[in-house]
Scaffold this active site. Structure first.
Site, PDB file in Angstrom:
ATOM      1  CD  GLU A  71     -28.586   9.795   8.489  1.00 51.17           C
ATOM      2  OE1 GLU A  71     -28.219   9.274   9.554  1.00 51.17           O
ATOM      3  OE2 GLU A  71     -29.778   9.793   8.107  1.00 51.17           O
ATOM      4  CG  HIS A 126     -40.211   8.025   9.737  1.00 54.59           C
ATOM      5  ND1 HIS A 126     -39.907   7.723   8.440  1.00 54.59           N
ATOM      6  CD2 HIS A 126     -39.043   7.861  10.421  1.00 54.59           C
ATOM      7  CE1 HIS A 126     -38.625   7.408   8.320  1.00 54.59           C
ATOM      8  NE2 HIS A 126     -38.057   7.492   9.523  1.00 54.59           N
ATOM      9  CD1 TRP A 156     -37.003   1.487  13.466  1.00 53.66           C
ATOM     10  CD2 TRP A 156     -39.044   2.224  12.924  1.00 53.66           C
ATOM     11  NE1 TRP A 156     -36.918   2.872  13.273  1.00 53.66           N
ATOM     12  CE2 TRP A 156     -38.162   3.348  12.933  1.00 53.66           C
ATOM     13  CE3 TRP A 156     -40.394   2.443  12.597  1.00 53.66           C
ATOM     14  CZ2 TRP A 156     -38.581   4.641  12.644  1.00 53.66           C
ATOM     15  CZ3 TRP A 156     -40.804   3.732  12.298  1.00 53.66           C
ATOM     16  CH2 TRP A 156     -39.895   4.813  12.321  1.00 53.66           C
ATOM     17  CB  SER A 189     -36.860  13.444  16.947  1.00 47.09           C
ATOM     18  OG  SER A 189     -35.723  13.919  16.251  1.00 47.09           O
ATOM     19  NE  ARG A 201     -35.898   1.654  10.569  1.00 48.99           N
ATOM     20  CZ  ARG A 201     -35.923   2.641   9.676  1.00 48.99           C
ATOM     21  NH1 ARG A 201     -35.440   2.468   8.471  1.00 48.99           N
ATOM     22  NH2 ARG A 201     -36.430   3.833   9.965  1.00 48.99           N
ATOM     23  CG  ASP A 238     -26.589   4.507  12.477  1.00 48.55           C
ATOM     24  OD1 ASP A 238     -27.162   5.575  12.740  1.00 48.55           O
ATOM     25  OD2 ASP A 238     -27.027   3.673  11.660  1.00 48.55           O
ATOM     26  CG  ASN A 258     -34.095  11.429  10.450  1.00 51.88           C
ATOM     27  OD1 ASN A 258     -32.876  11.435  10.407  1.00 51.88           O
ATOM     28  ND2 ASN A 258     -34.796  10.321  10.548  1.00 51.88           N
TER      29      ASN A 258
END
Ligand code: SFD
Ligand code: AMP
Length: 623
Positions: free
Chosen positions: A126, A387, A217, A434, A248, A350, A62
């Site tokens: 993405e 995040h 999650w 990550s 989610r 995914d 990401n």
């Protein structure tokens, strides 16, 4: 007392944790340590191959800034993060990670991680910052490099770090913990310590209950150890109010990023309305951040929550519509069929790459994403500095970028000398994910090695103090042993509380008083004060936690760690006299954002008197 052998390990740099940040730290520390003839030791509560948030794998990287191609600048990334966090971010930290993250991603590829490429050999994005990967074995690949760098003798797996060791001068000089399989109590003595034990899950009551309990999650094995470790060492903490509430896929927590960004899907309410359009006026209230692109994550949540609170659910990800549109955009009807198969398999992958249970739920409920939409929902709150939340330790910035107020000698060192933090453990530097966590681990470790070289004298902690810690840490085993005859049902006993029951109590307090799922993420001053009173009783009862074996002893300490994260959170929401992140939490008694609260809300625990200090810190811009 429980019969545990004490094992003492003396090292130069101690890395606590074995996840993304710790693996980055391991690779970098090993390199610099070799040049300086130092020893580096890593301790993980689990097995590094599959530990932490990336245990199941991931389907995207990401954070990739792509500076070399000129696609983006570090400043672009800082602007994105600043806006997404409603103006509250450490630009120096975000920039430091952003300028190093691309090289980390290139290392992943070199180590064998398959990153999607197009016909021209270019990475498949993405979204603007995100790359698609075949990431089922992401963690195995990253851990392998870390293990090779350190060597097996310097890695302790299945050892649960429980407490920091702090010397009389207030410096962090190591950590203690216990094996979750053998009767061994570990004392790690070090010149510098890197805390990288992830975020905190299951502090709040989860949506999953009964047979689904444990499904969340973020991983349940991230249980607040980083927060506890840094708080107990005496470090100043930041953004403890900035929890993360991801949206989610409902019940199995499948991520939404690929759907929104790659497949360009919409989400609509039960009446088919798109809340991002029908509720657009609401964004005016939260300007300037309400009007930026992309709309900040908490505000996207908020618009959805307003629909839910008005009884307009369920909320659907319109997978069928998005897939149809992608297929329709292909002019040749024969090629359309192929495209449909391709998108279908990407959609399943995914989930299979990182949230397998969502694929299982689709299969179990006969869901064909190309035919029918799937429900999405706001999850319970998580504490995660990597995040879109921001909680973590307040760390020094890099010398060349940090404003004077944010620099105290060593990048990523907390306010406690010798203690460094990275990944979920460091705060106010969101959107590292990550890749950025790995890059930040590298930054922190390089700095920790320099600290160890420049501060060669090993601090020490009195042997009596270590014996006391050992007795406290193992006490739940003794209590169970002594009291188990006191009742016929081992779960109900007047002399002890089992960690699972303790966790339920913590979660109920947080859910009802600190704005969890059941209260629509809403709270106020009175509720928070009541919550603090109940947390006090809970802390008293933590003295009576019991453990039937090694595994349950870990559960006891996980829940004590969570409890401290909870208290830091409640105190900081109470301190911040406004609502700044609706969609993460809403202070019903302070329903708007205030200019004079455009500051960091920090806190610090003082072990000497057991009191918390609440601190406002100014926002200093770098760009
Ligand atoms: O899209 C102790 N994340 C995603 N990042 C991406 O880059 N792409 C994605 O696709 C991502 N998605 C995602 C993500 C996470 C999860 C769970 C899902 C989907 C389902 C986020 C990243 O994974 C995250 O940002 C980083 O992993 C954070 O790194 P770090 O190092 O801060 O935490 P860790 O990797 O969880 O490691 C923690 C380690 O600490 C150990 N540990 N060790 C000793 N003693 C203790 N007491 C300990 N307590 C914990 C753990 O075992 C572990 O080794 S998407 O959905 O967002
Ligand atoms: P997620 O799957 O929600 O973790 O998202 C993965 C990445 O996509 C993160 O960088 C998110 O910030 C980003 N993202 C997810 N949804 C959106 C959206 N609707 N608009 C912009 N960015 C998004």
């Amino acid at each position: 007392m429980a019969n545990f052998e004490t094992v003492e390990v003396t090292t130069d740099v101690l890395i606590c944790g074995g996840g993304m940040a710790a693996c980055g730290a391991a690779v970098e520390a090993a390199y610099w340590a070799k040049k300086n003839n130092l020893k580096v030791t890593l301790v993980d509560k689990a097995a590094m191959d599959r530990s932490g948030a990336v245990a199941m794998g991931l389907s995207a990287i990401n954070q990739y800034v792509d500076v070399n191609s000129g696609a983006n600048t570090v400043e672009d990334y800082v602007e994105y993060v600043r806006n997404d966090l409603m103006g509250i971010t450490r630009e120096d930290l975000v920039a430091n990670i952003a300028r190093h993250v691309d090289s980390t991603v290139h290392l992943f590829e070199k180590w064998g991680l398959p990153i999607w490429t197009d016909a021209d050999g270019k990475y498949v994005h993405e979204g603007r910052w995100q790359l698609m990967i075949n990431g089922e074995s992401y963690k195995v690949v990253v851990a392998e490099a870390a293990k090779n760098a350190l060597g097996a003798d310097n890695i302790y797996e299945r050892v649960f770090i429980t407490e920091p060791l702090v010397d009389d001068a207030g410096n962090c000089v190591g950590a203690v913990g216990f094996s979750v399989r053998e009767n061994k109590f570990y004392v790690f003595k070090a010149k510098a310590v890197v805390a990288a034990m992830g975020g905190a899950v299951h502090v709040f009551k989860p949506r999953s209950s009964g047979e689904g309990l444990g499904r969340s999650w973020y991983p349940p094995f991230n249980s607040g150890a980083s927060a506890y470790f840094t708080i107990k060492a005496g470090a100043e903490m930041t953004c403890q109010e900035v929890r993360f509430i991801p949206v989610r896929f409902k019940d199995a927590y499948g991520p939404v990023g690929a759907w929104f960004l790659l497949f360009k899907s919409r989400a609509t309410n039960g009446l088919g309305e798109n809340y991002m359009e029908t509720r657009r006026d609401e964004l005016e209230k939260w300007k300037p951040y309400g009007l930026v692109k992309p709309v900040p994550a908490n505000l996207r949540n908020w618009l959805m929550m307003l629909d839910v609170m008005e009884g307009k659910g369920p909320i659907y990800m319109r997978t069928e519509e998005a897939i149809q549109k992608i297929v329709d955009d292909v002019p040749d009807p024969k090629a359309q069929k192929k495209k449909l198969k391709e998108v279908e398999s990407e959609a399943w992958e995914d989930f299979l790459d990182m949230t397998i249970s969502q694929a299982i739920l689709w299969a179990a409920t006969n869901t064909f994403p190309e035919e029918a939409p799937s429900e999405i929902a706001a999850c319970e709150p998580y504490f995660i500095g990597s995040h879109s939340g921001a909680s973590g330790a307040w760390v020094s910035g890099p010398e060349d970028l940090a404003p004077e107020e944010y620099f105290w000698g060593y990048a990523n060192m907390t306010t406690v000398k010798g203690l460094f933090a990275a990944g979920d453990a460091s705060g106010a530097s969101s959107h590292k994910f990550s890749s950025g966590s790995h890059a930040e681990g590298r930054i922190a470790a390089k700095s920790a090695v320099r600290y160890a070289v420049e501060n060669p004298n090993m601090g020490s902690v009195d042997g009596g103090k270590i014996d006391e810690l050992k007795a406290t840490i193992l006490k739940p085993l003794d209590l169970f042993e002594q009291s188990q005859g006191g009742s016929t049902d081992p779960d109900v006993n007047p002399n002890y509380i089992r960690p699972k029951q303790f966790m339920f109590r913590l979660q109920k307090i947080m859910d009802e008083y600190a704005g969890g799922v059941s209260t629509n993420f809403t709270t106020n001053e009175q509720l928070l004060n009541k919550g603090l009173e109940l947390l006090d009783f809970l802390r008293e009862d933590s003295e009576s936690l019991c453990a039937e074996g090694h595994h349950e002893l870990m559960r006891c300490w996980e829940n004590i760690h969570r409890m401290w994260q909870a208290e830091a959170h409640v105190r900081t929401i109470l301190f911040r006299d406004e609502t700044r992140w609706p969609g993460y939490y809403f202070r019903a008694d302070r329903p708007a954002m205030k200019d004079d609260w455009k500051v960091f809300a920090n806190c610090k625990y003082n072990a000497a008197d057991g009191k918390w200090e609440m601190i406002k810190r100014d926002i200093k811009t770098v760009y």
